[in-house]
Design a protein around this motif. Structure first.
Motif, PDB file in Angstrom:
ATOM      1  N   ALA A 156      -7.234  -2.443   9.452  1.00  8.31           N
ATOM      2  CA  ALA A 156      -6.040  -1.858   8.823  1.00  8.31           C
ATOM      3  C   ALA A 156      -5.708  -2.551   7.510  1.00  8.31           C
ATOM      4  O   ALA A 156      -5.222  -1.903   6.572  1.00  8.31           O
ATOM      5  CB  ALA A 156      -4.848  -1.927   9.780  1.00  8.31           C
ATOM      6  N   LEU A 157      -5.974  -3.853   7.420  1.00  8.64           N
ATOM      7  CA  LEU A 157      -5.713  -4.559   6.165  1.00  8.64           C
ATOM      8  C   LEU A 157      -6.702  -4.148   5.082  1.00  8.64           C
ATOM      9  O   LEU A 157      -6.337  -3.991   3.916  1.00  8.64           O
ATOM     10  CB  LEU A 157      -5.778  -6.075   6.380  1.00  8.64           C
ATOM     11  N   THR A 158      -7.955  -3.976   5.467  1.00  6.47           N
ATOM     12  CA  THR A 158      -8.960  -3.520   4.498  1.00  6.47           C
ATOM     13  C   THR A 158      -8.620  -2.135   3.991  1.00  6.47           C
ATOM     14  O   THR A 158      -8.736  -1.844   2.791  1.00  6.47           O
ATOM     15  CB  THR A 158     -10.350  -3.536   5.135  1.00  6.47           C
ATOM     16  N   GLU A 159      -8.178  -1.260   4.886  1.00  5.98           N
ATOM     17  CA  GLU A 159      -7.785   0.087   4.467  1.00  5.98           C
ATOM     18  C   GLU A 159      -6.581   0.043   3.539  1.00  5.98           C
ATOM     19  O   GLU A 159      -6.521   0.770   2.542  1.00  5.98           O
ATOM     20  CB  GLU A 159      -7.472   0.948   5.702  1.00  5.98           C
ATOM     21  N   ALA A 160      -5.625  -0.826   3.843  1.00  7.36           N
ATOM     22  CA  ALA A 160      -4.461  -0.965   2.967  1.00  7.36           C
ATOM     23  C   ALA A 160      -4.875  -1.493   1.602  1.00  7.36           C
ATOM     24  O   ALA A 160      -4.388  -1.019   0.562  1.00  7.36           O
ATOM     25  CB  ALA A 160      -3.433  -1.898   3.608  1.00  7.36           C
ATOM     26  N   ALA A 161      -5.791  -2.473   1.580  1.00 10.51           N
ATOM     27  CA  ALA A 161      -6.245  -3.051   0.311  1.00 10.51           C
ATOM     28  C   ALA A 161      -6.845  -1.987  -0.593  1.00 10.51           C
ATOM     29  O   ALA A 161      -6.679  -2.033  -1.818  1.00 10.51           O
ATOM     30  CB  ALA A 161      -7.249  -4.168   0.577  1.00 10.51           C
ATOM     31  N   ARG A 162      -7.524  -1.031  -0.013  1.00  7.38           N
ATOM     32  CA  ARG A 162      -8.162   0.030  -0.805  1.00  7.38           C
ATOM     33  C   ARG A 162      -7.134   0.937  -1.478  1.00  7.38           C
ATOM     34  O   ARG A 162      -7.462   1.666  -2.408  1.00  7.38           O
ATOM     35  CB  ARG A 162      -9.088   0.863   0.080  1.00  7.38           C
ATOM     36  N   GLN A 163      -5.874   0.871  -1.006  1.00 10.86           N
ATOM     37  CA  GLN A 163      -4.805   1.695  -1.589  1.00 10.86           C
ATOM     38  C   GLN A 163      -4.001   0.944  -2.642  1.00 10.86           C
ATOM     39  O   GLN A 163      -3.146   1.542  -3.305  1.00 10.86           O
ATOM     40  CB  GLN A 163      -3.852   2.166  -0.476  1.00 10.86           C
ATOM     41  N   THR A 172      -3.271  -0.806  -6.080  1.00 16.24           N
ATOM     42  CA  THR A 172      -3.749  -0.779  -7.464  1.00 16.24           C
ATOM     43  C   THR A 172      -2.916  -1.654  -8.394  1.00 16.24           C
ATOM     44  O   THR A 172      -3.227  -1.753  -9.576  1.00 16.24           O
ATOM     45  CB  THR A 172      -3.749   0.665  -8.002  1.00 16.24           C
ATOM     46  N   ILE A 173      -1.863  -2.288  -7.898  1.00  8.75           N
ATOM     47  CA  ILE A 173      -1.020  -3.151  -8.719  1.00  8.75           C
ATOM     48  C   ILE A 173      -1.744  -4.471  -8.990  1.00  8.75           C
ATOM     49  O   ILE A 173      -2.694  -4.831  -8.281  1.00  8.75           O
ATOM     50  CB  ILE A 173       0.331  -3.428  -8.026  1.00  8.75           C
ATOM     51  N   LEU A 194     -12.090  -8.850   1.603  1.00  6.16           N
ATOM     52  CA  LEU A 194     -10.770  -8.237   1.471  1.00  6.16           C
ATOM     53  C   LEU A 194     -10.351  -8.204   0.004  1.00  6.16           C
ATOM     54  O   LEU A 194      -9.817  -7.195  -0.470  1.00  6.16           O
ATOM     55  CB  LEU A 194      -9.748  -9.017   2.300  1.00  6.16           C
ATOM     56  N   PHE A 195     -10.587  -9.287  -0.714  1.00  5.93           N
ATOM     57  CA  PHE A 195     -10.294  -9.303  -2.142  1.00  5.93           C
ATOM     58  C   PHE A 195     -11.088  -8.215  -2.855  1.00  5.93           C
ATOM     59  O   PHE A 195     -10.557  -7.486  -3.703  1.00  5.93           O
ATOM     60  CB  PHE A 195     -10.633 -10.673  -2.727  1.00  5.93           C
ATOM     61  N   ASP A 196     -12.348  -8.090  -2.507  1.00  6.30           N
ATOM     62  CA  ASP A 196     -13.198  -7.073  -3.132  1.00  6.30           C
ATOM     63  C   ASP A 196     -12.686  -5.668  -2.829  1.00  6.30           C
ATOM     64  O   ASP A 196     -12.799  -4.763  -3.661  1.00  6.30           O
ATOM     65  CB  ASP A 196     -14.640  -7.236  -2.629  1.00  6.30           C
ATOM     66  N   ALA A 197     -12.089  -5.473  -1.641  1.00  4.27           N
ATOM     67  CA  ALA A 197     -11.614  -4.146  -1.255  1.00  4.27           C
ATOM     68  C   ALA A 197     -10.382  -3.715  -2.027  1.00  4.27           C
ATOM     69  O   ALA A 197     -10.129  -2.510  -2.164  1.00  4.27           O
ATOM     70  CB  ALA A 197     -11.302  -4.119   0.247  1.00  4.27           C
ATOM     71  N   CYS A 198      -9.615  -4.659  -2.546  1.00  3.96           N
ATOM     72  CA  CYS A 198      -8.416  -4.295  -3.301  1.00  3.96           C
ATOM     73  C   CYS A 198      -8.806  -3.473  -4.519  1.00  3.96           C
ATOM     74  O   CYS A 198      -9.708  -3.848  -5.288  1.00  3.96           O
ATOM     75  CB  CYS A 198      -7.657  -5.545  -3.740  1.00  3.96           C
ATOM     76  N   ALA A 199      -8.138  -2.345  -4.699  1.00  2.83           N
ATOM     77  CA  ALA A 199      -8.505  -1.409  -5.770  1.00  2.83           C
ATOM     78  C   ALA A 199      -7.870  -1.761  -7.108  1.00  2.83           C
ATOM     79  O   ALA A 199      -8.054  -1.023  -8.080  1.00  2.83           O
ATOM     80  CB  ALA A 199      -8.108   0.011  -5.364  1.00  2.83           C
ATOM     81  N   SER A 200      -7.160  -2.866  -7.181  1.00  2.00           N
ATOM     82  CA  SER A 200      -6.487  -3.258  -8.417  1.00  2.00           C
ATOM     83  C   SER A 200      -7.501  -3.515  -9.525  1.00  2.00           C
ATOM     84  O   SER A 200      -8.515  -4.184  -9.316  1.00  2.00           O
ATOM     85  CB  SER A 200      -5.668  -4.534  -8.192  1.00  2.00           C
ATOM     86  N   LYS A 201      -7.209  -3.004 -10.720  1.00  2.00           N
ATOM     87  CA  LYS A 201      -8.050  -3.306 -11.876  1.00  2.00           C
ATOM     88  C   LYS A 201      -7.795  -4.724 -12.368  1.00  2.00           C
ATOM     89  O   LYS A 201      -8.688  -5.369 -12.924  1.00  2.00           O
ATOM     90  CB  LYS A 201      -7.784  -2.298 -12.996  1.00  2.00           C
ATOM     91  N   ALA A 247       0.819  -1.216   0.000  1.00  2.00           N
ATOM     92  CA  ALA A 247       0.000   0.000   0.000  1.00  2.00           C
ATOM     93  C   ALA A 247       0.852   1.265   0.000  1.00  2.00           C
ATOM     94  O   ALA A 247       0.387   2.326  -0.438  1.00  2.00           O
ATOM     95  CB  ALA A 247      -0.945  -0.003   1.200  1.00  2.00           C
ATOM     96  N   ILE A 248       2.094   1.166   0.485  1.00  2.00           N
ATOM     97  CA  ILE A 248       2.935   2.365   0.607  1.00  2.00           C
ATOM     98  C   ILE A 248       4.235   2.280  -0.177  1.00  2.00           C
ATOM     99  O   ILE A 248       4.967   3.269  -0.255  1.00  2.00           O
ATOM    100  CB  ILE A 248       3.276   2.660   2.085  1.00  2.00           C
ATOM    101  N   GLU A 249       4.528   1.108  -0.773  1.00  2.00           N
ATOM    102  CA  GLU A 249       5.827   0.899  -1.404  1.00  2.00           C
ATOM    103  C   GLU A 249       5.676   0.818  -2.926  1.00  2.00           C
ATOM    104  O   GLU A 249       5.292  -0.220  -3.466  1.00  2.00           O
ATOM    105  CB  GLU A 249       6.456  -0.389  -0.860  1.00  2.00           C
ATOM    106  N   PRO A 250       5.992   1.901  -3.645  1.00  2.00           N
ATOM    107  CA  PRO A 250       5.790   1.912  -5.097  1.00  2.00           C
ATOM    108  C   PRO A 250       6.738   0.997  -5.863  1.00  2.00           C
ATOM    109  O   PRO A 250       6.496   0.719  -7.046  1.00  2.00           O
ATOM    110  CB  PRO A 250       6.016   3.379  -5.469  1.00  2.00           C
ATOM    111  N   ARG A 251       7.796   0.523  -5.225  1.00  2.00           N
ATOM    112  CA  ARG A 251       8.717  -0.364  -5.933  1.00  2.00           C
ATOM    113  C   ARG A 251       8.123  -1.747  -6.171  1.00  2.00           C
ATOM    114  O   ARG A 251       8.579  -2.482  -7.059  1.00  2.00           O
ATOM    115  CB  ARG A 251      10.038  -0.466  -5.158  1.00  2.00           C
TER     116      ARG A 251
END
Length: 251
Positions: free
Chosen positions: A176-183, A185-186, A207-214, A158-162
């Motif tokens: 906290a995991l759900t909030e991270a999942a929403r961030q 996008t990879i 949790l899978f649904d919360a992930c913002a990844s396309k 959620a915070i590491e662009p590498r």
């Protein structure tokens, strides 16, 4: 980063290292790994950097995909001593299991603390790995883990662009995991143990649904949260698709 031991077998070079208080291991192809994608692997709670599942996946990724793979011991795991608070959580967990009481609330608190502490350690480890000439700052980076490894990986990704692709699964879910999942996008691959008595299936789906990844895929499999062998092949193909192999670009 200080390398403390090196062995080689079946085309895989294994090097143990320390980085301040962190203990870790780096696997790489014996034929050379310059520019190869790097996969970071987080182990499950109660295990360590060379747990059988980690070791099997690391060797598969190195020999089949040409990757380099790194794992570190989570705080209080493997070669790292537990602090007093961690010892209390472990004692409470063992007592609850022996009494047949729910362990989820204890694991959520324990894993939450471990994951928060592990995230900056993974970032420092990645800094040190990218400073190695055989890896460098341009190598694509992925992350894979189950249970505690997923809790750590979600907060990290959620915070590491590498990190540009990740495989998660089988985790005790908390806010906290759900909030991270929403961030996130990879591209992700999410493994869901369908019959685990301790890990809630519906929470995993949410949790899978919360992930913002396309681009994301859910793999449900029978049994508990031990990753089955066929999923090792699936994960290797996932990372090959999104990280590429040594000397190539991702497709």
């Amino acid at each position: 980063m200080h390398f403390t031991a090196e062995t080689s077998s079946n085309g895989v070079v294994e090097r143990n290292f320390t980085l301040d208080e962190v203990t870790g291991v780096l696997w790489s192809p014996a034929s050379g790994s310059d520019g190869a994608p790097l996969v970071l692997m987080g182990h499950s709670g109660g295990l360590h950097k060379k747990a059988p599942g980690i070791l099997a996946r690391a060797h598969h990724y190195v020999t089949t995909c040409g990757f380099t793979v790194a794992a570190i011991d989570a705080p209080g795991h493997g070669d790292r001593p537990r602090n007093a608070e961690d010892k209390q959580w472990v004692a409470a967990l063992l007592q609850a299991r022996a009494a047949g009481e729910p362990i989820g609330p204890i694991i959520v608190d324990f894993n939450g603390s471990l994951a928060e502490r592990a995230v900056p350690e993974w970032q420092a480890t990645l800094d040190a790995l990218q400073a190695l000439p055989e890896i460098g700052p341009e190598a694509p980076v992925g992350y894979g883990g189950m249970t505690l490894g997923t809790a750590t990986g979600l907060l990290l990704a959620a915070i590491e662009p590498r990190i540009t692709a990740a495989a998660f699964g089988g985790v005790f879910v908390y806010e906290a995991l759900t909030e991270a999942a929403r961030q996130i996008t990879i591209p992700i691959e999410f493994l869901l143990p369908w019959d685990d008595e301790e890990i809630n299936r519906q929470a995993g789906l949410a949790l899978f649904d919360a992930c913002a990844s396309k681009e994301k895929a859910l793999h449900a499999y029978p049994g508990r949260h031990n990753q089955p062998g066929f999923e090792v092949d699936n994960s290797a193909r996932f990372f090959l698709r999104h990280l590429g192999r040594s000397g190539t670009s991702p497709a």
